[in-house]
Scaffold this active site. Structure first.
Site, PDB file in Angstrom:
ATOM      1  CB  THR A 182       1.001   0.149   4.982  1.00  0.00           C
ATOM      2  OG1 THR A 182       1.335  -1.058   3.854  1.00  0.00           O
ATOM      3  CG2 THR A 182       2.397   0.429   5.664  1.00  0.00           C
ATOM      4  N   GLY A 183      -0.437  -2.514   5.737  1.00  0.00           N
ATOM      5  CA  GLY A 183      -0.284  -3.812   6.588  1.00  0.00           C
ATOM      6  C   GLY A 183      -1.307  -4.664   6.028  1.00  0.00           C
ATOM      7  CB  THR A 241      -0.750   0.039   1.231  1.00  0.00           C
ATOM      8  OG1 THR A 241      -1.603  -1.127   1.191  1.00  0.00           O
ATOM      9  CG2 THR A 241      -1.868   0.999   1.217  1.00  0.00           C
TER      10      THR A 241
END
Lengths: 338, 338
Positions: free
Chosen positions: B257-258, B206
């Site tokens: 993000t993740g 992302t």
């Protein structure tokens, strides 16, 4: 024969039966709240028969929830069962009573959250799940995902056991009439002010339920048909964890209803909880503060909330909110107006 | 001739020019942060050429942001421009570099939030917006909605000026290869443990940007192609306000993000801000606490954050995170590893 071989299993049995004991409600304390949407709900707007119908359905839902809780049902299970009752009624804008979108079919959203584990599930844009809240529960319990959209999400939920319903099931004359009216109006309203468009919002009626169960766990759920004549694949706050639904044993369980966009901007459900967790306010003070925040954002709607001690709140900015509360102290109350 | 007739316009001109003065950055203070995804990013995994390519692109994005901010650009505008640069690069899992979903096409999500007004916009499941972040911005600025899904949402954004791109534009050999591999693996992996499936997550990337502009306003944005081989209309955290993206002048701007599901459960972006607003922690302490919360939830990933004073944080649970920061004190830094 070595006794040591038996010690482990015996200890295991003792421990698990102790845990099982612990899992049984001792004095069956519980609190349950429901809402059936906020809006311009005034006494003069409803006939006696309508008032009676709403009252009865809200009471029925509460009693079904209570029965389940008394029998040791969990908060999550109760939330699902109670919301199903409201979804199955054509009175509310969810499930069977869901409004028509711009394309002339129902497009529903729902979410559920377990306050003990912070597990959660949501579906949006589903058209053929009899009970969208069941879909949300399935996403939470049976997938590694949190949020599934549309036909593909729906098919997956059905594969995993969700009940299918064809569009004829969702059809009600009342909602079709509302839709026809909105489509006609929209032809004129499209280029009009937000003020006039807001009138359409006033007919919203999301449903929700928050529960404190006998094990001291919290859960919350919300289900909606969204806006009459909604377009463009619009998603509101109901399926958004933190906006329309939130539950955390560390603070409270919250379910919201209203013009979803403002609840997303204000992360309203999460904020009621966060102000308790981080700001060390009690549920009442936190709820009042977050309602003020919603008003500052020019949002309209309301929410129900319950904390671990069974304290509860039913706050709204509008003229009324279909709502009810019951608890193990014998309280059973259904209200509509201020 | 009556002088009174001139007083009003003159006062108006004076007031508006004062306001215009106020809107001009005095000493052009700014801070900008970007990320290009967190994951198992280790030195030995990248060739020198790859490392160079990522470095250059991150630096380019930061410099474009800086230039815009120095010229008096707003935080929101900067976030959009910078994320467009990252979306236009095939290096990241967003826009041009978006991964293929299970059906073999790119399905992208993005969101943006204005910390001054709490206005926000998001798109999910869009397939033909060249820059999903542009779609999110259009939803925020040009509609009364916050969140639009799929083809209908996309068409509406295009009507309102978003740039269309056909699927050939998004095709990259690298992503197609990844997809083919994932599909093959998935045939085996479907019934396997979460542990093994997690390997697929490790390839996520992302992109995001948070900005403090010269007017003291914050903004945040996030854009993603989601999971390789994702199914069932899955929506992650990137388009969810409060989960993947949040901005509030009262606290900070955050982009995450993740593995999205954990960021939704933890309302991570909102929580970094809420712990500042309600818990009175500074950005650093709040960020560390919320990273701990993410780890407790067994979540993987990271976030970037900036507050009104230009304090910033880049936190992650993983081996690495593509990231960069620049500010008006001359700082310009790009990093990948711990």
């Amino acid at each position: 024969m070595n006794f040591k071989n038996y010690i482990k299993p015996i200890v295991f049995v003792i421990i698990t039966s102790c845990l099982a004991q612990k899992q049984k409600p001792s004095d069956v304390n519980y609190t349950i709240l429901i809402h059936g949407g906020a809006g311009d709900i005034k006494k003069k707007m409803l006939t006696n028969a309508q008032e009676e119908a709403y009252s009865q359905k809200l009471e029925e839902a509460l009693k079904i929830g209570e029965k389940h809780l008394k029998n040791g049902g969990t908060a999550v299970e109760t939330v699902e069962r109670v919301i199903k009752v409201l979804e199955d009624s054509p009175l509310f804008n969810a499930g069977k009573g869901a409004v028509f979108n711009h394309l002339g079919y129902q497009e529903m959203d729902a979410s559920i959250m377990n306050g003990k584990t912070l597990q959660c599930g949501a579906v949006a844009g589903v058209t053929n799940l009899k009970n969208p809240i069941q879909g949300a529960r399935i996403v939470m319990d049976s997938t590694k995902h949190v949020f599934l959209y549309g036909k593909r999400g729906q098919e997956f939920c059905i594969q995993k056991g969700a009940t299918y319903a064809d569009s004829a099931y969702f059809y009600t004359d009342k909602r079709w009439g509302q839709y026809q009216k909105a489509v006609k109006k929209n032809l004129i309203l499209l280029d009009h002010s937000v003020g006039k468009e807001k009138k359409a919002f006033k007919k919203m009626g999301t449903v929700g339920c928050v529960v404190l169960d006998a094990y001291g766990n919290l859960a919350a759920g919300t289900s909606t048909g969204g806006l009459v004549n909604k377009k463009h694949g619009r998603i509101g706050d109901s399926p958004i964890i933190g906006a329309g639904t939130y539950a955390n044993n560390a603070s409270c369980a919250v379910s919201c209803t209203g013009v979803g966009e403002y609840f997303i901007r204000g992360t309203i459900a999460r904020d009621v909880a966060a102000k308790m967790e981080y700001g060390k306010l009690n549920l009442k003070k936190s709820s009042i503060k977050i309602l003020q925040k919603l008003i500052q954002l020019k949002g309209r709607g309301g929410f129900i909330a319950v904390d671990k001690k069974g304290n509860y709140q039913m706050q709204f900015t509008t003229k009324g909110m279909f709502r009810g509360v019951a608890n193990s102290n014998g309280l059973l109350e259904v209200k509509m107006y201020r």
